[in-house]
Design a protein around this motif. Structure first.
Motif, PDB file in Angstrom:
ATOM      1  N   CYS A 318     -21.394 -30.308 -60.413  1.00  0.00           N
ATOM      2  CA  CYS A 318     -20.675 -29.059 -60.129  1.00  0.00           C
ATOM      3  C   CYS A 318     -21.095 -27.961 -61.103  1.00  0.00           C
ATOM      4  CB  CYS A 318     -19.164 -29.296 -60.209  1.00  0.00           C
ATOM      5  SG  CYS A 318     -18.479 -30.184 -58.803  1.00  0.00           S
ATOM      6  N   LEU A 323     -20.421 -24.283 -60.117  1.00  0.00           N
ATOM      7  CA  LEU A 323     -19.021 -24.462 -59.736  1.00  0.00           C
ATOM      8  C   LEU A 323     -18.122 -24.653 -60.951  1.00  0.00           C
ATOM      9  CD1 LEU A 323     -19.317 -26.778 -56.598  1.00  0.00           C
ATOM     10  CD2 LEU A 323     -18.591 -24.391 -56.645  1.00  0.00           C
ATOM     11  N   LEU A 326     -15.143 -22.317 -61.085  1.00  0.00           N
ATOM     12  CA  LEU A 326     -14.123 -22.720 -60.127  1.00  0.00           C
ATOM     13  C   LEU A 326     -13.259 -23.840 -60.699  1.00  0.00           C
ATOM     14  CD1 LEU A 326     -12.836 -22.765 -57.275  1.00  0.00           C
ATOM     15  CD2 LEU A 326     -14.630 -24.399 -56.635  1.00  0.00           C
ATOM     16  N   LEU A 345     -11.049 -21.973 -51.100  1.00  0.00           N
ATOM     17  CA  LEU A 345     -12.426 -21.879 -51.563  1.00  0.00           C
ATOM     18  C   LEU A 345     -13.156 -20.810 -50.758  1.00  0.00           C
ATOM     19  CD1 LEU A 345     -13.282 -25.688 -51.735  1.00  0.00           C
ATOM     20  CD2 LEU A 345     -12.334 -24.254 -53.541  1.00  0.00           C
ATOM     21  N   GLU A 349     -18.519 -21.256 -52.259  1.00  0.00           N
ATOM     22  CA  GLU A 349     -18.020 -22.431 -52.976  1.00  0.00           C
ATOM     23  C   GLU A 349     -17.973 -23.642 -52.068  1.00  0.00           C
ATOM     24  OE1 GLU A 349     -15.173 -19.992 -56.149  1.00  0.00           O
ATOM     25  OE2 GLU A 349     -14.394 -20.695 -54.222  1.00  0.00           O
ATOM     26  N   ARG A 352     -21.531 -25.004 -51.711  1.00  0.00           N
ATOM     27  CA  ARG A 352     -21.969 -25.799 -52.875  1.00  0.00           C
ATOM     28  C   ARG A 352     -21.206 -27.111 -52.972  1.00  0.00           C
ATOM     29  NH1 ARG A 352     -21.166 -21.490 -57.284  1.00  0.00           N
ATOM     30  NH2 ARG A 352     -20.124 -20.367 -55.582  1.00  0.00           N
ATOM     31  N   LEU A 353     -19.953 -27.134 -52.511  1.00  0.00           N
ATOM     32  CA  LEU A 353     -19.235 -28.408 -52.420  1.00  0.00           C
ATOM     33  C   LEU A 353     -19.966 -29.365 -51.496  1.00  0.00           C
ATOM     34  CD1 LEU A 353     -16.832 -30.377 -52.589  1.00  0.00           C
ATOM     35  CD2 LEU A 353     -15.638 -28.953 -50.923  1.00  0.00           C
TER      36      LEU A 353
END
Length: 400
Positions: A318, A323, A326, A345, A349, A352-353
């Motif tokens: 992450c 991230l 976040l 989110l 985001e 990228r998760l």
């Protein structure tokens, strides 16, 4: 409690003036009650299905609004909505009618029926005052028991319908699939020993055609993916890029041609093993953030419950995908609840998760389908560096 009171009421009615007549009336009235309760259950089930259908349609239209702006004429945006609402309202009216009969009419109707059954003895005066009082007491006890029972039936009906909705998820988590979720993959019997010259994933003359379409989307496609390969698949929209990625990941089965993973085809290896070794991050509208913790959304394809090293690796990836801010903002960090009802989110985001989720599976081949489109240039550079450093073999699908 209601059933016990009904049994007591039947005993008291048997001792009253009407005796067996009152007991027979009570049994018959219970039969009518259960028949209407069953109809109410069916009507409420239909109403719930209509409500969920409208909800799912609304969510789908919201998620796919951009696609609809481009591909669907404006005059068709609300096609079928009035019919769906009419079906929903009709189901609601029918459910409310049976619900009113169940909760209001049946208990009061029993009192009327019981008094009518007692009328001959009351008019003729052939029964004593004590037996008449006993009959009235049994009638009122049965009335109170019926009130409790119909309320309980309505509650049980709601619980049964709710269970029907969530039962597949419960069984999926508690059954064999859930038990295998934490297990490591066993060695593949008779598997080909990998060497540096042999490809991990190999496709020869692959053809794929969607059902109902005349022309195939893929025709005669071939690919060889080795350890360390970095492959970019680009082209115009509708050219079959996403379909090609789905075929590689085992989400679609080719119509013809040969697709092998370490020398074994999909039927031999099995879909579960194939998807464990070829991970995919589909396009944004086909991927999902579940209303669970951020850690679960990251590690659901790796192992759950996680080990300490899993959480540490997830946090490291992450941070590499930018991230970290976040995680710092979320009160519970990796254990923050996210999804539709939790921490909200952004588009980037979520993208990228999905990248981190695929990388954390530890697959031999990772397929990213339009996974970088929502990232700004700086984040894109950092994310590409993370992906290329951590993926064993990488296939990226993108527009030119």
């Amino acid at each position: 409690t209601a059933l016990l009171e009904l049994i007591a009421a039947a005993v008291i009615l048997a001792l009253g003036a009407a005796g067996a007549v009152h007991v027979a009336l009570l049994i018959g009235w219970l039969g009518i009650t259960f028949a209407i309760a069953w109809r109410y259950f069916a009507r409420r089930t239909r109403w719930t299905d209509q409500r969920l259908e409208i909800t799912h349609d609304l969510v789908e239209r919201m998620l796919c609004h951009r696609t609809r702006l481009v591909q669907q004429p404006t005059r068709l945006w609300h096609e079928g909505e009035d019919d769906a609402l009419d079906r929903y309202l009709d189901a609601g009216r029918r459910m409310d009618t049976h619900g009113a009969r169940l909760t209001a009419l049946l208990p009061r109707g029993w009192v009327v029926v019981a008094i009518l059954g007692l009328a001959p003895w009351f008019v003729t005066g052939s029964a004593s005052a004590a037996s008449l009082a006993t009959a009235v007491g049994g009638t009122l006890l049965a009335y109170r028991a019926l009130q409790k029972m119909v309320i309980g039936v309505a509650s049980v009906t709601g619980a049964r319908i709710a269970w029907r909705t969530v039962a597949p998820l419960f069984h999926a988590a508690a059954g064999d699939g859930g038990a295998r979720f934490e297990q490591e993959l066993a060695p593949i019997p008779n598997a080909v020993v990998r060497d540096a010259t042999r490809p991990i994933l190999e496709g020869n003359e692959i053809t794929f055609r969607y059902r109902g379409r005349g022309e195939p989307v893929l025709r005669g496609c071939s690919v060889r993916i080795h350890d360390g390969d970095r492959i970019l698949v680009e082209g115009d929209s509708g050219g079959g890029k996403s379909t090609f990625g789905a075929v590689l990941a085992g989400m679609r089965e080719p119509e013809s041609g040969l697709l092998l993973l370490d020398g074994l085809d999909l039927k031999t290896l099995g879909l579960e093993r194939w998807r464990k070794r070829v991970a995919a991050a589909p396009q944004f509208h086909e991927n999902h953030v579940l209303s669970a913790t951020f850690a679960f959304n990251l590690l659901m394809g790796r192992r759950w419950p996680p080990r300490r090293e899993d959480l540490a690796l997830a946090e490291t990836i992450c941070n590499e995908l930018e991230l970290g801010p976040l995680l710092a903002r979320m009160p519970a960090g990796l254990m923050q609840m996210v999804g539709e009802t939790g921490w909200q989110l952004s588009h980037g985001e979520k993208s990228r998760l999905f990248l981190a989720r695929a990388l954390l599976q530890g697959a031999d081949v990772v397929v990213f389908d339009e996974s970088f489109a929502a990232l700004d240039p700086r984040t894109l550079e950092r994310s590409l560096a993370c992906v290329t450093a951590r993926a064993n073999a990488l296939v990226v699908i993108a527009h030119p």
